[in-house]
Each structure stands twice: as C-alpha cells, then as structure tokens.
Write a protein that holds these residues in place. Structure first.
Motif, PDB file in Angstrom:
ATOM      1  N   SER A  44      12.843  17.261 -36.520  1.00  0.00           N
ATOM      2  CA  SER A  44      12.633  18.821 -36.940  1.00  0.00           C
ATOM      3  C   SER A  44      10.917  19.086 -36.848  1.00  0.00           C
ATOM      4  O   SER A  44       9.983  18.362 -37.216  1.00  0.00           O
ATOM      5  CB  SER A  44      13.048  19.358 -38.140  1.00  0.00           C
ATOM      6  OG  SER A  44      12.694  20.570 -38.403  1.00  0.00           O
ATOM      7  N   SER A  74      15.285  19.660 -33.449  1.00  0.00           N
ATOM      8  CA  SER A  74      15.351  20.694 -34.292  1.00  0.00           C
ATOM      9  C   SER A  74      14.203  21.657 -34.465  1.00  0.00           C
ATOM     10  O   SER A  74      13.135  21.094 -34.560  1.00  0.00           O
ATOM     11  CB  SER A  74      15.871  19.988 -35.619  1.00  0.00           C
ATOM     12  OG  SER A  74      16.181  21.243 -36.584  1.00  0.00           O
ATOM     13  N   SER A  99      12.222  24.759 -36.126  1.00  0.00           N
ATOM     14  CA  SER A  99      12.347  25.704 -37.343  1.00  0.00           C
ATOM     15  C   SER A  99      11.605  27.096 -36.754  1.00  0.00           C
ATOM     16  O   SER A  99      10.623  27.365 -36.462  1.00  0.00           O
ATOM     17  CB  SER A  99      11.187  25.163 -38.156  1.00  0.00           C
ATOM     18  OG  SER A  99      11.570  23.956 -38.633  1.00  0.00           O
ATOM     19  N   GLU A 130      16.611  25.902 -36.856  1.00  0.00           N
ATOM     20  CA  GLU A 130      16.724  26.062 -38.321  1.00  0.00           C
ATOM     21  C   GLU A 130      16.209  27.230 -38.609  1.00  0.00           C
ATOM     22  O   GLU A 130      15.037  27.862 -38.019  1.00  0.00           O
ATOM     23  CB  GLU A 130      15.624  24.918 -38.987  1.00  0.00           C
ATOM     24  CG  GLU A 130      15.960  23.468 -38.541  1.00  0.00           C
ATOM     25  CD  GLU A 130      17.115  23.046 -39.070  1.00  0.00           C
ATOM     26  OE1 GLU A 130      17.491  22.872 -40.485  1.00  0.00           O
ATOM     27  OE2 GLU A 130      17.878  22.493 -38.222  1.00  0.00           O
ATOM     28  N   THR A 169      15.728  29.612 -41.955  1.00  0.00           N
ATOM     29  CA  THR A 169      15.686  29.813 -43.516  1.00  0.00           C
ATOM     30  C   THR A 169      15.611  31.242 -43.730  1.00  0.00           C
ATOM     31  O   THR A 169      14.876  32.143 -43.402  1.00  0.00           O
ATOM     32  CB  THR A 169      14.468  29.296 -44.194  1.00  0.00           C
ATOM     33  OG1 THR A 169      14.349  27.781 -43.903  1.00  0.00           O
ATOM     34  CG2 THR A 169      14.291  29.383 -45.632  1.00  0.00           C
ATOM     35  N   ASN A 172      21.255  26.861 -37.523  1.00  0.00           N
ATOM     36  CA  ASN A 172      21.660  26.260 -38.923  1.00  0.00           C
ATOM     37  C   ASN A 172      20.983  27.223 -39.687  1.00  0.00           C
ATOM     38  O   ASN A 172      19.761  27.304 -39.881  1.00  0.00           O
ATOM     39  CB  ASN A 172      21.031  24.868 -38.685  1.00  0.00           C
ATOM     40  CG  ASN A 172      21.595  24.022 -39.792  1.00  0.00           C
ATOM     41  OD1 ASN A 172      22.442  24.383 -40.570  1.00  0.00           O
ATOM     42  ND2 ASN A 172      21.115  22.703 -39.919  1.00  0.00           N
ATOM     43  N   ILE A 204      19.630  28.139 -43.420  1.00  0.00           N
ATOM     44  CA  ILE A 204      19.326  27.524 -44.476  1.00  0.00           C
ATOM     45  C   ILE A 204      19.065  28.566 -45.687  1.00  0.00           C
ATOM     46  O   ILE A 204      18.095  29.554 -45.353  1.00  0.00           O
ATOM     47  CB  ILE A 204      18.150  26.745 -44.403  1.00  0.00           C
ATOM     48  CG1 ILE A 204      18.236  25.905 -42.972  1.00  0.00           C
ATOM     49  CG2 ILE A 204      17.989  25.768 -45.527  1.00  0.00           C
ATOM     50  CD1 ILE A 204      16.779  25.365 -42.419  1.00  0.00           C
ATOM     51  N   ARG A 235      23.979  25.917 -43.610  1.00  0.00           N
ATOM     52  CA  ARG A 235      23.806  24.400 -44.234  1.00  0.00           C
ATOM     53  C   ARG A 235      24.089  24.530 -45.747  1.00  0.00           C
ATOM     54  O   ARG A 235      23.746  25.338 -46.419  1.00  0.00           O
ATOM     55  CB  ARG A 235      22.511  23.966 -44.295  1.00  0.00           C
ATOM     56  CG  ARG A 235      22.109  22.630 -44.461  1.00  0.00           C
ATOM     57  CD  ARG A 235      20.692  22.174 -44.690  1.00  0.00           C
ATOM     58  NE  ARG A 235      20.226  22.121 -43.481  1.00  0.00           N
ATOM     59  CZ  ARG A 235      18.882  21.884 -43.185  1.00  0.00           C
ATOM     60  NH1 ARG A 235      17.982  21.939 -44.249  1.00  0.00           N
ATOM     61  NH2 ARG A 235      18.450  21.748 -42.050  1.00  0.00           N
TER      62      ARG A 235
END
Ligand code: SAH
Length: 347
Positions: free
Chosen positions: A192, A213, A215, A257, A259, A286, A288, A323
């Motif tokens: 990541s 991956s 971010s 990813e 968030t 994904n 999060i 996730r």
C-alpha cells in the motif's frame, strides 16, 4: 563494530560471504534455509554447519531477532496486535488477522513515517528510520513462532511508506517469495502506498506481480493535498497514469483505499468523481471506516452514509467493498498502539 545481520542477506549475498571466507558456496543455501525456513535464532543453532565454521562466522556476523514486547488479543475477533522491540530499542507494530482462507499479516516497513497524512497516527513524530529486510521478515517469523501458524497473505499496510524504503522492501519481497525461504506467492502480497509515483513505475518494472494498493482518500487534487502531503508533488492525473502503467505491466488489479471521513471526503460528489477518474481501470475501491485517532478532529462517516457511498460507486459500475473493521478493541489501526505505548512510558 556491530556485527552484520545474516537475516538481511539474500541467498546470493550469503554465497558471496561464504566465498569470501574461503568456504564452499553451497553452505549458503543450507544457512539460508535454516534462517528462513527453520526459523532459527542464532548462528550456533545451525548445526548443519560445523562447529568451527559457526565459530568463524560469529566473529563478524550474527542473526538478529526482533522480540515481542506486547501482544494484544481482540475479544471481537481473532485479530492479534504485536508490539516489537528492535535491537536499537525502537518499537514497531504488526497485526495478525484470521480469515476463512488463511492468515494475513499487516507489517510495518519503517519506524514512523515522513509522509505526514493528516489522519494517520504513524506519521505524527516523523520518520525515525527504515526497517531492514530482515526486520520486515522477522515480523512474520516471530508471529508464526508465537502462534504456531503459517502465514498465507501479507499486506504492507502497517507503519511506514513502503515505497519510501524501496530497496529494503524490494529485498523483503524477493526473500519472502524465494523458494528456499517462505515461498509466499507475489499474488498473496499487497503493498500500500500513499502515491509515490516515481517508485510505482520502478515497481511495475521489477516483474514481481504483487497487488498494488493506492491510498486515494480524495478524488480532488485541492482536497487531497490537504490530507495527503505527497499529493502536492504528484497530482491525481499523474497517479492514475502510474496505475495504468502498473496494470499494463503486471496485469494485476489495483486496489484504491478510501478512508471515509465525515464531511471531508464522503459526499456524493466525491463518489461521482472517483467513478469518473477510475472508470475503465482494472480496479477495485476498498472503503475503510476511519479509525478515530486522538490527534485529529476527523470523525468517521456513519454507516448509512458508507452504504450510500458504496452504492453510488456500484451504480456507476465501479467495484467497491467496505472493509470489515478488525480488532477495533485493540487499537489495530496504523501506529496507534506504538504511540500509546510510548506516551504511557514517558508518563
Ligand atoms: N504508507 C502506506 C501504508 C501504510 S497506511 C499508505 O499510505 O498506503 C495503510 C492504510 O491505512 C492507508 O490507506 C492509510 O491511508 C490508512 N490509514 C491511516 N490512518 C488511518 C485511520 N486513522 N483510519 C483509517 N485508515 C487509516
């Protein structure tokens, strides 16, 4: 002078060492297997080598081990979090997660981090130092020994920016994959990055098809810059171009990813923009839920909003999943346990 750690050495580097000592180079393979498969802790344990040879090696070399300082076992699931003490007394953390299909370890690649992402606890005191390949490997070996398990998957998503410690991380990847070592397939490894674009191109050219991956955390340059400082150096267009190159070279699906932070990046327009920038890419998003950390005022999006966000992406044909939160009772998010430990120690 401190001794050289043989756990950091690739098989061919060990061969060079044995040759330099006027010893047979096939001894290197024996040693490598004992270190990386039998998981021995000291040169003196490698009894396949003669006592004289072990004594000779011990003059300048050693096998250095990281030690478990603390282990936290989640009561919600089987997640376990480890705090490790390094030889120089620095501390790192790793996480063990159990799934239906095996055991995944989340490993650290640096002590601290210099990337400065706003919501991340690992970076709050900056970078202390890079981990060596042997220290990254040893997180796997010590956890396997502690729990008597075999690890099947690895994610480089602990503390640190793996692409900011490129040489050691690359060495780790090759060593953990080596057939005389743990032989973990590249397809079972995820790296990541917050988006060190230059290194993504280098990684794509290495011929090691691990999952990359990214971010992402915001699809708008101006807003991404506010939470992920490296975005000031590389904009989203450059990042996506690097991803395209990675996919073309490795044929691997990229995982983004994301968030979700309440009011910051969880709006409808964020979801629409993500769909726009990654549509047509071999990719997956994904989502999060933010792990609240003490140092910031960010809050996580509520569940209803997370589902809405995911559905916008799905409606636009983007692969997206949320996730599962693991080990939430044991501070399993990046860098939090180490910070708590250091803070309490100082008090
Ligand atoms: N430096 C790398 C890997 C370490 S962080 C990277 O940035 O990708 C691993 C993931 O956890 C990243 O996606 C990171 O953005 C995310 N992360 C960091 N702090 C978090 C928090 N408080 N809540 C949720 N995710 C977080």
């Amino acid at each position: 002078m401190s001794k050289i750690n043989l756990k950091d050495k690739t098989l061919s580097e060990l061969e060079d060492i044995f040759i330099s000592l006027n010893e047979k180079s096939f001894r290197a393979k024996q040693m490598y297997k004992w270190i990386h498969q039998k998981n021995i802790s000291f040169i003196s344990d490698i009894t396949v080598l003669s006592k004289d040879l072990r004594d000779k090696l011990e003059k300048d070399y050693e096998i250095s081990n990281i030690t478990i300082l603390k282990r936290l076992d989640s009561k919600c699931d089987k997640t376990k979090k480890y705090l490790f003490l390094l030889k120089d007394k620095n501390i790192i953390e790793s996480v063990m997660m159990k799934h239906k299909h095996g055991v995944t370890l989340c490993l650290s690649t640096q002590v601290g981090c210099r990337m400065g992402c706003e919501f991340c606890a690992s970076t709050k005191e900056g970078l202390i130092r890079n981990l060596t390949a042997g220290e990254i490997l040893d997180q796997v070996y010590q956890i396997e020994r502690d729990l008597n398990i075999n690890v099947s998957n690895i994610v480089l998503m602990g503390s640190g920016e793996p692409l900011d410690n490129y040489e050691n991380v690359l060495k780790f990847l090759k060593m953990i994959n080596s057939k005389e070592g743990h032989n973990i397939g590249f397809r079972h490894i995820t790296l990541s990055t917050c988006g060190v674009v230059g290194k993504i191109y280098e990684l794509a050219n290495e011929n090691i098809p691990i999952t990359l991956s990214i971010s992402l955390h915001s699809p708008f340059n101006d807003e991404r810059k506010k939470i992920i400082p490296i975005a000031k150096k590389y904009n989203i267009e450059e990042l996506i171009n690097a991803c395209k190159y990675y996919i073309q070279k490795t044929n691997r699906r990229i995982s983004f990813e994301y968030t979700l932070i309440e009011g910051v990046n969880d709006r409808k327009k964020d979801a629409n923009k993500i769909a726009e920038i990654i549509s047509g890419l071999l990719a997956h998003v994904n989502l999060i839920p933010l792990n609240d950390i003490k140092e910031t005022n960010f809050n996580k999006s509520n569940n209803e909003n997370v589902v809405k966000f995911k559905n916008i992406l799905l409606d636009k044909g983007i692969n997206a999943t949320v996730r599962k939160e693991k080990g939430s009772d044991i501070n399993a998010a990046c860098g939090q346990l180490r910070r708590d430990y250091l803070r309490n120690k100082d008090n």
